[in-house]
Design a protein around this motif. Structure first.
Motif, PDB file in Angstrom:
ATOM      1  N   PRO A  36       0.807  -1.226   0.000  1.00  0.00           N
ATOM      2  CA  PRO A  36       0.000   0.000   0.000  1.00  0.00           C
ATOM      3  C   PRO A  36       0.839   1.274   0.000  1.00  0.00           C
ATOM      4  O   PRO A  36       1.972   1.296   0.460  1.00  0.00           O
ATOM      5  CB  PRO A  36      -0.815  -0.118   1.287  1.00  0.00           C
ATOM      6  N   ARG A  37       0.250   2.329  -0.514  1.00  0.00           N
ATOM      7  CA  ARG A  37       0.919   3.629  -0.593  1.00  0.00           C
ATOM      8  C   ARG A  37       1.318   4.147   0.783  1.00  0.00           C
ATOM      9  O   ARG A  37       2.320   4.834   0.911  1.00  0.00           O
ATOM     10  CB  ARG A  37       0.013   4.628  -1.304  1.00  0.00           C
ATOM     11  N   GLN A  38       0.559   3.829   1.805  1.00  0.00           N
ATOM     12  CA  GLN A  38       0.881   4.314   3.144  1.00  0.00           C
ATOM     13  C   GLN A  38       2.197   3.726   3.657  1.00  0.00           C
ATOM     14  O   GLN A  38       2.778   4.258   4.599  1.00  0.00           O
ATOM     15  CB  GLN A  38      -0.241   3.997   4.120  1.00  0.00           C
ATOM     16  N   ASN A  39       2.678   2.664   3.052  1.00  0.00           N
ATOM     17  CA  ASN A  39       3.952   2.062   3.444  1.00  0.00           C
ATOM     18  C   ASN A  39       5.087   2.444   2.493  1.00  0.00           C
ATOM     19  O   ASN A  39       6.125   1.794   2.486  1.00  0.00           O
ATOM     20  CB  ASN A  39       3.845   0.538   3.508  1.00  0.00           C
ATOM     21  N   ARG A  46      10.285  13.668  -1.822  1.00  0.00           N
ATOM     22  CA  ARG A  46      11.721  13.894  -1.797  1.00  0.00           C
ATOM     23  C   ARG A  46      12.182  14.374  -0.419  1.00  0.00           C
ATOM     24  O   ARG A  46      13.247  13.993   0.050  1.00  0.00           O
ATOM     25  CB  ARG A  46      12.105  14.908  -2.876  1.00  0.00           C
ATOM     26  N   SER A  47      11.385  15.190   0.232  1.00  0.00           N
ATOM     27  CA  SER A  47      11.761  15.706   1.554  1.00  0.00           C
ATOM     28  C   SER A  47      11.893  14.570   2.574  1.00  0.00           C
ATOM     29  O   SER A  47      12.759  14.625   3.454  1.00  0.00           O
ATOM     30  CB  SER A  47      10.749  16.742   2.029  1.00  0.00           C
ATOM     31  N   ASP A  48      11.055  13.544   2.463  1.00  0.00           N
ATOM     32  CA  ASP A  48      11.165  12.392   3.363  1.00  0.00           C
ATOM     33  C   ASP A  48      12.466  11.632   3.130  1.00  0.00           C
ATOM     34  O   ASP A  48      13.118  11.183   4.072  1.00  0.00           O
ATOM     35  CB  ASP A  48       9.980  11.448   3.174  1.00  0.00           C
ATOM     36  N   TYR A  49      12.841  11.479   1.862  1.00  0.00           N
ATOM     37  CA  TYR A  49      14.114  10.824   1.530  1.00  0.00           C
ATOM     38  C   TYR A  49      15.289  11.624   2.095  1.00  0.00           C
ATOM     39  O   TYR A  49      16.203  11.072   2.698  1.00  0.00           O
ATOM     40  CB  TYR A  49      14.277  10.698   0.007  1.00  0.00           C
ATOM     41  N   ARG A  66       7.529   2.938   6.664  1.00  0.00           N
ATOM     42  CA  ARG A  66       7.533   3.314   5.247  1.00  0.00           C
ATOM     43  C   ARG A  66       8.847   2.876   4.621  1.00  0.00           C
ATOM     44  O   ARG A  66       9.896   2.926   5.252  1.00  0.00           O
ATOM     45  CB  ARG A  66       7.357   4.820   5.080  1.00  0.00           C
ATOM     46  N   LEU A  67       8.781   2.472   3.357  1.00  0.00           N
ATOM     47  CA  LEU A  67       9.932   1.986   2.620  1.00  0.00           C
ATOM     48  C   LEU A  67      10.189   2.870   1.411  1.00  0.00           C
ATOM     49  O   LEU A  67       9.268   3.234   0.685  1.00  0.00           O
ATOM     50  CB  LEU A  67       9.682   0.547   2.137  1.00  0.00           C
ATOM     51  N   GLY A  68      11.469   3.194   1.212  1.00  0.00           N
ATOM     52  CA  GLY A  68      11.893   3.906   0.027  1.00  0.00           C
ATOM     53  C   GLY A  68      12.987   3.106  -0.668  1.00  0.00           C
ATOM     54  O   GLY A  68      13.809   2.472  -0.014  1.00  0.00           O
ATOM     55  N   ASP A 110      11.242   4.764   9.049  1.00  0.00           N
ATOM     56  CA  ASP A 110      11.389   4.959   7.617  1.00  0.00           C
ATOM     57  C   ASP A 110      12.672   4.246   7.200  1.00  0.00           C
ATOM     58  O   ASP A 110      13.711   4.414   7.838  1.00  0.00           O
ATOM     59  CB  ASP A 110      11.511   6.440   7.260  1.00  0.00           C
ATOM     60  N   VAL A 111      12.610   3.450   6.147  1.00  0.00           N
ATOM     61  CA  VAL A 111      13.766   2.699   5.666  1.00  0.00           C
ATOM     62  C   VAL A 111      13.956   2.998   4.187  1.00  0.00           C
ATOM     63  O   VAL A 111      13.014   2.907   3.403  1.00  0.00           O
ATOM     64  CB  VAL A 111      13.568   1.174   5.863  1.00  0.00           C
TER      65      VAL A 111
END
Length: 180
Positions: free
Chosen positions: A7-10, A15-18, A51-53, A89-90
């Motif tokens: 899901p999008r919530q994960n 860019r600011s979160d990264y 959350r995963l990036g 956040d990962v």
């Protein structure tokens, strides 16, 4: 919602979160991946959870190969979502020497699964700002650096290397691009 979706919530999408995760997060190293991990106190009450990036650059290979690496990484985190702490956040960055055709779910599981219990242990700690604690994560089989009296002696390693001798990037940009 079906358990077969990611899901999008994960997902980390802004860019600011990264950038915040790169700058303030803790770095964990495996043989083929660098993980930037940020424990976020502000989101503990929100329903977003972890959350995963993914930062898979062109140096990894063609679009087909990059997408395969991303699919396998997403599948690993989807299968092991119960082991992830809620307030983290990962960002996963493949290292330059990773061969995309060799990336399988078994390889990713072998490298990243030992890090998940450590993430859960650190998520309950008082200091969740992402600053490195006394136990540094070394996922190449040498185990965590001991804490206590034996940890009082500093490890002297040249700049840009960790105590195991592995070359570490000096900045988030070098880790993402694989530049040395």
């Amino acid at each position: 919602m079906s358990s077969l979706v990611f899901p999008r919530q994960n997902r980390l999408v802004r860019r600011s979160d990264y950038t915040v995760c790169y700058d303030k997060g803790r770095r964990l190293f495996t043989k083929h991946f660098v993980l930037f991990v940020l424990f976020d106190l502000d989101r503990t009450a929100s329903p977003e959870g972890w959350r995963l990036g993914l930062a898979v650059t062109r140096k990894t290979g063609s679009a087909v190969r990059r997408n395969r690496v991303k699919r396998v990484l997403r599948e690993f985190f989807r299968l092991h979502r119960a082991l992830m702490p809620d307030d983290v956040d990962v960002i996963v960055v493949p290292k330059r020497h990773l061969k995309p055709e060799r990336v399988t779910l078994a390889l990713v599981t072998q490298e990243l699964l030992p890090l998940l219990p450590e993430l859960r242990a650190h998520s309950g700690a008082d200091d969740r700002t992402g600053a490195p604690g006394p136990e540094a994560a070394v996922a190449d089989g040498s185990g965590p650096v001991p804490s206590g009296p034996e940890a009082a002696t500093p490890h002297t390693a040249p700049s840009g290397t960790d105590p195991t001798g592995e070359v570490r990037p000096n900045s988030a940009r070098e880790a993402e691009t694989g530049a040395q």
